[in-house]
Design an enzyme around this catalytic site. Structure first.
Site, PDB file in Angstrom:
ATOM      1  N   ARG A  74       0.861  -1.186   0.000  1.00  0.00           N
ATOM      2  CA  ARG A  74       0.000   0.000   0.000  1.00  0.00           C
ATOM      3  C   ARG A  74       0.897   1.236   0.000  1.00  0.00           C
ATOM      4  O   ARG A  74       1.683   1.430   0.933  1.00  0.00           O
ATOM      5  CB  ARG A  74      -0.905  -0.008   1.244  1.00  0.00           C
ATOM      6  CG  ARG A  74      -1.687   1.264   1.390  1.00  0.00           C
ATOM      7  CD  ARG A  74      -2.591   1.282   2.621  1.00  0.00           C
ATOM      8  NE  ARG A  74      -3.236   2.577   2.667  1.00  0.00           N
ATOM      9  CZ  ARG A  74      -3.228   3.418   3.692  1.00  0.00           C
ATOM     10  NH1 ARG A  74      -2.648   3.071   4.829  1.00  0.00           N
ATOM     11  NH2 ARG A  74      -3.809   4.579   3.616  1.00  0.00           N
ATOM     12  N   HIS A 118      -2.924  11.029   0.820  1.00  0.00           N
ATOM     13  CA  HIS A 118      -2.381  10.786   2.165  1.00  0.00           C
ATOM     14  C   HIS A 118      -1.748  12.099   2.623  1.00  0.00           C
ATOM     15  O   HIS A 118      -0.547  12.188   2.857  1.00  0.00           O
ATOM     16  CB  HIS A 118      -1.389   9.627   2.138  1.00  0.00           C
ATOM     17  CG  HIS A 118      -1.073   9.036   3.477  1.00  0.00           C
ATOM     18  ND1 HIS A 118      -1.158   7.685   3.756  1.00  0.00           N
ATOM     19  CD2 HIS A 118      -0.652   9.602   4.630  1.00  0.00           C
ATOM     20  CE1 HIS A 118      -0.793   7.454   5.001  1.00  0.00           C
ATOM     21  NE2 HIS A 118      -0.474   8.617   5.566  1.00  0.00           N
ATOM     22  N   GLU A 163      -7.211   8.357   6.396  1.00  0.00           N
ATOM     23  CA  GLU A 163      -7.487   8.981   7.699  1.00  0.00           C
ATOM     24  C   GLU A 163      -7.968  10.426   7.580  1.00  0.00           C
ATOM     25  O   GLU A 163      -7.325  11.353   8.108  1.00  0.00           O
ATOM     26  CB  GLU A 163      -6.233   8.919   8.585  1.00  0.00           C
ATOM     27  CG  GLU A 163      -5.754   7.517   8.889  1.00  0.00           C
ATOM     28  CD  GLU A 163      -4.532   7.496   9.826  1.00  0.00           C
ATOM     29  OE1 GLU A 163      -4.001   8.567  10.152  1.00  0.00           O
ATOM     30  OE2 GLU A 163      -4.135   6.401  10.233  1.00  0.00           O
ATOM     31  N   ASN A 287      -7.265   1.754   9.990  1.00  0.00           N
ATOM     32  CA  ASN A 287      -5.948   1.921  10.614  1.00  0.00           C
ATOM     33  C   ASN A 287      -6.135   1.914  12.123  1.00  0.00           C
ATOM     34  O   ASN A 287      -6.918   2.714  12.656  1.00  0.00           O
ATOM     35  CB  ASN A 287      -5.314   3.255  10.202  1.00  0.00           C
ATOM     36  CG  ASN A 287      -4.941   3.281   8.724  1.00  0.00           C
ATOM     37  OD1 ASN A 287      -5.074   2.287   8.020  1.00  0.00           O
ATOM     38  ND2 ASN A 287      -4.468   4.428   8.264  1.00  0.00           N
ATOM     39  N   TYR A 289      -4.173   1.849  15.931  1.00  0.00           N
ATOM     40  CA  TYR A 289      -2.935   1.976  16.716  1.00  0.00           C
ATOM     41  C   TYR A 289      -3.169   1.717  18.209  1.00  0.00           C
ATOM     42  O   TYR A 289      -2.375   1.064  18.853  1.00  0.00           O
ATOM     43  CB  TYR A 289      -2.287   3.348  16.489  1.00  0.00           C
ATOM     44  CG  TYR A 289      -1.661   3.409  15.110  1.00  0.00           C
ATOM     45  CD1 TYR A 289      -0.370   2.964  14.910  1.00  0.00           C
ATOM     46  CD2 TYR A 289      -2.395   3.825  14.006  1.00  0.00           C
ATOM     47  CE1 TYR A 289       0.213   2.948  13.640  1.00  0.00           C
ATOM     48  CE2 TYR A 289      -1.840   3.822  12.728  1.00  0.00           C
ATOM     49  CZ  TYR A 289      -0.533   3.374  12.554  1.00  0.00           C
ATOM     50  OH  TYR A 289       0.015   3.342  11.299  1.00  0.00           O
ATOM     51  N   GLU A 352      -3.327  -0.206   8.121  1.00  0.00           N
ATOM     52  CA  GLU A 352      -2.146   0.219   8.894  1.00  0.00           C
ATOM     53  C   GLU A 352      -2.240  -0.330  10.304  1.00  0.00           C
ATOM     54  O   GLU A 352      -3.301  -0.270  10.931  1.00  0.00           O
ATOM     55  CB  GLU A 352      -2.057   1.750   9.036  1.00  0.00           C
ATOM     56  CG  GLU A 352      -1.518   2.477   7.859  1.00  0.00           C
ATOM     57  CD  GLU A 352      -1.442   3.985   8.085  1.00  0.00           C
ATOM     58  OE1 GLU A 352      -1.235   4.419   9.245  1.00  0.00           O
ATOM     59  OE2 GLU A 352      -1.608   4.708   7.111  1.00  0.00           O
TER      60      GLU A 352
HETATM   61  O1  IFM Z   1       2.707   7.809   9.957  1.00  0.00           O
HETATM   62  C1  IFM Z   1       1.341   7.788  10.165  1.00  0.00           C
HETATM   63  C2  IFM Z   1       0.602   7.619   8.856  1.00  0.00           C
HETATM   64  O2  IFM Z   1       0.943   8.596   7.938  1.00  0.00           O
HETATM   65  C3  IFM Z   1      -0.886   7.668   9.071  1.00  0.00           C
HETATM   66  N1  IFM Z   1      -1.288   6.756  10.118  1.00  0.00           N
HETATM   67  C4  IFM Z   1      -0.558   6.782  11.355  1.00  0.00           C
HETATM   68  C5  IFM Z   1       0.932   6.679  11.095  1.00  0.00           C
HETATM   69  C6  IFM Z   1       1.709   6.707  12.418  1.00  0.00           C
HETATM   70  O3  IFM Z   1       1.469   7.894  13.086  1.00  0.00           O
END
Ligand code: IFM
Length: 446
Positions: A74, A118, A163, A287, A289, A352
């Site tokens: 990606r 992006h 995002e 995505n 985290y 992600e």
């Molecule tokens: O680096 C970023 C990415 O550009 C978008 N998602 C989160 C990642 C980590 O912060």
């Protein structure tokens, strides 16, 4: 056209974070060029001028992916490399770069998954208001038409936006990312215009024969800080903003109730927009985290009018960023999306997931990032558990292939499976790279 019937294991990157070559071959300026060169915005004054020099080293980077054994990559296209002024005349040299990259990926059996936007908006469009200007949505569609006209015969997976929530909040509400506007709730038109751009771009992609179209949203399971009615209300308000504002219009054709923010109607919305935004999708990119813990604002706290406060998730290990490592949050998120959207939820791709660590080679040259191995192992297990609970998850992309430019944090946060020495551009696969290769080879499904 590459196959996408098997589970997609991939790595993810973004143009401004890795390419460099910001003034080469006719590329126009992006808002991140402007922002990083304006002192005080980015840690240590770092810029993406060179980044990972991927524009020149792309073939070495494809080789790294081939050796890793991933079957998908990606990456995002730099809008100002393709349309230096954001619209109008396309830049042949820019398109040629991506054409070569896509050919090389296909030759190595790696399915390209292309993100159109992006965050590196052409500066020329920002000068006309950026995402506060409705016209930008139409320019995204024009750019989608240009890129897919060249690549749709070999790219089976397209992601319109990455995002949009983060771009709106950091770029337009708080001003910590480009274009650096601190409008708080006045940033809301940015949500609508990005979503409209997503819908229009989806139409443009399909008109050029794009097979699969997705949007990628950053999502977080939201936990109330306590069972008090105030904290529960605050958590619901935050969930609406972070998780529903960009998913509901796409999947359900309507905005969530924004009354917690004093908003009854979004002024930016015009007749017919909802239908454009809710084009049927072939997948949802997620995505993930970390989860978020939310409380009602403390008495007298200055939250800029927002009806919540981040109470912090405690009791877990943290990444170099200080983000809590909660692998089961990914299972919770995926099953929660399924419960919320039911059959309206298309197949999900984790586009992600990853962690930053202070990785440096030891005296023996080895980058022994055991914490990343534990992180990835736990999150892949969470994907497996979500699938077992009935969520249709079809892909998992590690953020990121390479250590790269981490926006306002510059080069200090290293997310890569591959270490980059930014002085020499030497790439060193970390222990997590070798671990992932074994994991994928041993289990083609999570
Ligand atoms: O680096 C970023 C990415 O550009 C978008 N998602 C989160 C990642 C980590 O912060």
């Amino acid at each position: 056209m590459p196959e996408v019937t098997m589970f997609l294991w991939g790595t993810a990157t973004a143009s401004y974070q890795i390419e460099g070559a910001v003034a080469e071959d006719g590329r126009g300026a992006s808002i991140w060029d402007t922002f990083t060169h304006d002192p005080g915005h980015v840690r240590d004054g770092h810029t993406g001028d060179v980044a990972c020099d991927h524009y020149h080293r792309w073939s070495e980077d494809v080789m790294l992916m081939a050796d890793l054994g991933v079957n998908s990559y990606r990456f995002s296209i730099s809008w100002p490399r393709v349309h230096p002024e954001g619209r109008g005349k396309a830049n042949k040299a820019g398109l040629d770069f991506y054409d070569r990259l896509v050919d090389e990926l296909c030759a190595k059996g790696i399915t390209p998954a292309v993100t159109l936007f992006h965050w590196d908006l052409p500066q020329a469009l920002e000068d006309e208001g950026g995402w506060l200007n409705r016209d930008t949505a139409h320019h995204l569609a024009e750019y989608a038409h240009t890129v897919s006209g060249r690549l749709a015969d070999r790219v089976p997976m397209w992601i319109t936006l990455n995002e949009p929530f983060i771009h709106m909040v950091f770029g337009y509400a708080l001003g910590t990312h480009a274009p650096g506007k601190a409008l708080l709730l006045d940033a809301l038109p940015v949500a609508h215009h990005q979503l409209l751009g997503h819908g229009l771009a989806t139409q443009a992609l399909r008109a050029n024969g794009a097979e699969r179209v997705l949007i990628t949203n950053n999502c977080t399971p939201v936990r109330p800080a306590s069972g008090s009615p105030e904290d529960l209300r605050a958590a619901e308000a935050y969930d609406t903003l972070h998780n529903r504002l960009f998913n509901d219009p796409v999947l359900l054709g309507q905005y969530p109730d924004l009354s917690a923010y004093g908003v009854t109607t979004l002024d930016a919305v015009r007749d017919g927009d909802a239908e454009i935004i809710a084009q049927p999708l072939d997948g949802l990119g997620i995505n993930y985290y970390n989860p978020t813990r939310i409380a009602a604002p403390a008495e007298g706290a200055d939250t800029g009018g927002l009806p919540f406060e981040d109470a912090g998730v405690t009791g877990y290990p943290t990444t170099a960023f200080g983000w809590p490592v909660v692998p089961d949050g990914l299972r919770e998120l995926l099953t929660g999306l399924r419960a919320r959207y039911g059959d309206a939820l298309p197949p999900v791709y984790v586009t992600e997931n990853g962690c930053s660590q202070a990785d440096e080679p030891g005296p023996d040259g080895v980058v022994d990032d055991q914490a990343r191995i534990t992180f990835l192992d736990g999150h892949i297990e969470a994907v497996r558990a979500a699938i077992a609970e009935g969520v249709d998850v079809r892909g998992y992309y590690v953020w990121s292939l390479l250590d790269n430019f981490e926006w306002a944090e510059g080069y200090d946060q290293r997310f890569g499976l591959v270490h980059v020495d930014f002085a020499t551009q030497k790439r060193t696969p970390k222990a997590s790279y070798h671990w992932l290769r074994e994991r994928i080879a041993a289990h083609p499904e999570p």
